[in-house]
Design a protein around this motif. Structure first.
Motif, mmCIF file in Angstrom:
data_model
loop_
_atom_site.group_PDB
_atom_site.id
_atom_site.type_symbol
_atom_site.label_atom_id
_atom_site.label_comp_id
_atom_site.label_asym_id
_atom_site.label_seq_id
_atom_site.Cartn_x
_atom_site.Cartn_y
_atom_site.Cartn_z
ATOM 1 N N GLU A 223 0.768 -1.129 0.078
ATOM 2 C CA GLU A 223 -0.143 -0.099 -0.041
ATOM 3 C C GLU A 223 0.846 1.295 -0.070
ATOM 4 O O GLU A 223 2.083 1.138 0.276
ATOM 5 N N SER A 224 0.253 2.359 -0.546
ATOM 6 C CA SER A 224 1.054 3.725 -0.467
ATOM 7 C C SER A 224 -0.123 4.601 -0.426
ATOM 8 O O SER A 224 -1.248 4.454 -0.790
ATOM 9 N N PRO A 277 1.846 -1.095 -9.695
ATOM 10 C CA PRO A 277 0.376 -0.238 -9.725
ATOM 11 C C PRO A 277 -0.033 0.381 -8.600
ATOM 12 O O PRO A 277 -0.662 1.538 -8.872
ATOM 13 N N VAL A 278 0.547 0.282 -7.453
ATOM 14 C CA VAL A 278 0.142 1.041 -6.102
ATOM 15 C C VAL A 278 0.783 2.558 -6.387
ATOM 16 O O VAL A 278 -0.108 3.334 -6.091
ATOM 17 N N ALA A 311 -3.688 3.766 -2.044
ATOM 18 C CA ALA A 311 -3.740 2.664 -2.895
ATOM 19 C C ALA A 311 -3.527 1.400 -2.333
ATOM 20 O O ALA A 311 -2.427 1.450 -1.349
ATOM 21 N N VAL A 312 -3.915 0.331 -2.397
ATOM 22 C CA VAL A 312 -3.524 -0.967 -1.736
ATOM 23 C C VAL A 312 -3.825 -2.068 -2.579
ATOM 24 O O VAL A 312 -4.624 -2.259 -3.588
ATOM 25 N N GLU A 313 -2.786 -3.107 -2.739
ATOM 26 C CA GLU A 313 -2.732 -4.127 -3.622
ATOM 27 C C GLU A 313 -2.677 -5.394 -3.014
ATOM 28 O O GLU A 313 -1.912 -5.705 -1.903
ATOM 29 N N HIS A 366 -8.103 1.994 -5.237
ATOM 30 C CA HIS A 366 -7.540 3.393 -4.959
ATOM 31 C C HIS A 366 -8.780 4.058 -4.351
ATOM 32 O O HIS A 366 -10.015 3.931 -4.966
ATOM 33 N N GLY A 367 -8.469 4.911 -3.490
ATOM 34 C CA GLY A 367 -9.493 5.665 -3.056
ATOM 35 C C GLY A 367 -9.084 7.121 -2.307
ATOM 36 O O GLY A 367 -7.605 6.888 -1.880
ATOM 37 N N PRO A 368 -10.040 7.969 -2.037
ATOM 38 C CA PRO A 368 -9.450 9.355 -1.461
ATOM 39 C C PRO A 368 -8.862 9.057 -0.115
ATOM 40 O O PRO A 368 -7.964 10.035 0.495
#
Length: 539
Positions: A223-224, A277-278, A311-313, A366-368
């Motif tokens: 995540e980031s 992608p994160v 974002a989290v993967e 992905h979210g705010p």
């Protein structure tokens, strides 16, 4: 862009993902496949496909590129991605290598040399040395590569010799180089990496990714963002200093171990990562497009950026959700979620074999905010369906709902503290209760996170209890037979070693016994649950 046709020297979801960006840039695409991988999704996603003998044969990729008029080769990750000889051979053949210069790969890819360069650039490093100097526990690492290959945690000197031999075999098989080294093992750190991007003029950081949740030293959730701005700035500056020292260009990742506010450089991965992608979602950048621009001689378009949202993967693997043993079979049903990013390397009806990595899709939300990103990922995993192959989907659903994960309280020992699919605690410990408190004793060292070695032992014990036999906990290839008919063996003594999906799995005796019969030889391929060795329990 001068690149008109691109060959990807890889397979699976990363090849499909690279083809997607190439198509958007108007670049033709060429896939490659050896005999055991023809018809895989990446070959169906490309404009053209060329048969090769092996993904590890560098000359085959160059031949295929020239045969089809591809002016550039992208190595993806794994296989030859961080091999400086391959990068050099591509350039010598008059082709563009979409990645770092060979010299940078040599300097950054040799972990021992990388640690020396990092220390010279005032980048903190984990102490390395000989076992007697470091003490125990210690970590064995492959000098020539990462990804969990050739890594072992050793807690007892009696385990050292066998662990070194296994690490060397894995490193040789994965990287063609069996050199290993020893490093101090830190019990409960975080694993945080910095995404780098460089062209001949400059190197920049695109923020960090938290990658602490791992099994067998391979990541399962990333995540980031994950750091406060101050620590992000310090770590990013250290990563950039190291990259500048070796003249790095293209996309790459500097990996760090974080202990409180202290951090230590681990290695530089000179390639695009599974978890890229994160960063793409929070930094609003296409890392593959940037790699192609840089390889083509142009400057990168990205600049140092403010990370937007969260974002989290997670990684969807063909593996048992408790033991993490790799699995195989045909995907009779595959329903992947909509509404989030999915990078998949398979489709419904495809066969998942044992010759390659068990990863077949990544799911990225992905979210705010962090809470919203995790909520979207939970919904996506609930929507996901897989039949015909055992996967870690139940584990992923458990993971993204776990209170310790949701509160961001994870370390590399997470799967020790919370075994896979265990009942989550109703409340997490707070304040003084977080550490050791009983009788004021020090925090006990955790065992290594569960991996397939321990799982194989448990599987062997279960099989032996029922049938006085050691059975294959997964499909694979027998690479070592360590006992013969008539041998007396002790509880937990290694009997043979299976290799599946590029990982070794020692199978050990479930009890004291005499070997009654050995049904396999080195080199044999075996199916899951096949009887390998019959045992007579000791009286």
């Amino acid at each position: 862009m001068a690149i008109e046709k691109l060959l990807v020297a890889n397979r699976g979801e990363i090849a499909v993902r690279i083809f997607r960006t190439a198509r958007e840039l108007g670049i033709g695409t060429v896939a490659v496949a050896p005999p055991d991988d023809r018809g895989a999704l990446h070959t169906r996603a490309a404009d053209e496909t060329v048969a090769i003998s092996s993904y590890l044969d560098s000359e085959e990729h160059i031949r295929a590129a020239k045969e089809r008029g591809a002016g550039a080769i992208h190595p993806g990750y794994g296989f030859l991605a961080e091999n400086p000889d391959f990068a050099e051979a591509v350039g010598a053949a008059g082709l563009l290598f979409v990645g770092p210069r060979p010299e940078a790969l040599r300097l950054g890819g040799d972990k021992l040399e990388a640690k020396r360069i990092a220390a010279a650039a005032d980048v903190p490093v984990v102490p390395a040395g000989e076992p007697d100097e470091l003490g125990y526990p210690l970590m064995i690492k492959a000098a020539a590569g990462g990804g969990g290959r050739g890594m072992r945690v050793v807690r007892d000197p009696a385990e050292l010799e066998d662990a070194v031999k296994a690490a060397k075999r894995e490193a040789k098989a994965a990287f063609g180089d069996d050199r290993v080294f020893f490093e101090r093992y830190v019990e409960r750190p975080r694993h945080v990496e910095i995404q780098l991007l460089g062209d001949p003029e400059r190197v920049i950081s695109l923020g960090e990714r938290e990658c602490s949740i791992q099994r067998r030293h391979q990541k399962v959730l990333e995540e980031s963002p994950a750091l406060d701005s101050g620590l992000r700035h310090e770590m990013s500056a250290a990563a950039v200093r190291f990259a500048e020292q070796i003249g790095y260009s293209s996309a790459g990742t500097a990996e760090f171990m974080v202990d409180g506010r202290d951090f230590y450089f681990l290695e530089l991965n000179g390639r695009i990562q599974v978890e890229h992608p994160v960063t793409e979602l929070v930094a609003d950048v296409d890392l593959v497009a940037e790699q192609l621009r840089i390889a083509d001689g142009g400057p990168m378009e990205a600049g140092n950026t403010v990370l937007q949202g969260h974002a989290v993967e997670v990684r969807l693997y063909a593996e048992d959700p408790r033991s993490f043993l790799p699995q195989a079979g045909r995907l009779e049903r595959l329903r992947l979620p909509r509404g989030i990013r999915v990078d998949a390397g398979v489709e419904e009806g495809d066969e998942v074999g044992v010759a390659y990595d068990p990863l077949f899709a990544t799911l990225i939300a992905h979210g705010p905010t962090r809470d919203e990103a995790f909520a979207r990922l939970r919904d996506a995993l609930a929507e996901t369906e897989v039949a015909g192959v055992t996967t870690n989907l139940p584990f992923l659903r458990w993971l993204v709902s776990h209170p310790a994960v949701l509160q961001g309280r994870t370390t590399t020992a997470f799967l020790t503290d919370y075994p896979p699919l265990s009942e989550p605690p109703l409340r997490l410990p707070e304040g003084p209760w977080e550490g050791a408190w009983r009788l004021n004793l020090p925090t006990p060292p955790p065992h290594s996170p569960p991996d397939v070695d321990e799982a194989a032992h448990l599987a062997g014990a279960a099989a032996g209890a029922e049938a006085s036999a050691l059975t294959a906990p997964m499909p694979g290839t027998v690479i070592q037979v360590l006992a013969a008919e008539g041998d007396r063996i002790a509880h937990r003594q290694p009997v043979l070693v299976l290799e599946a999906m590029k990982m070794e799995t020692p199978l050990v005796a479930p009890f004291d016994a005499t070997v009654k019969a050995v049904h396999v030889a080195e080199g044999d391929r075996v199916a899951r649950n096949a009887v390998l060795v019959e045992l007579d329990p000791a009286q």
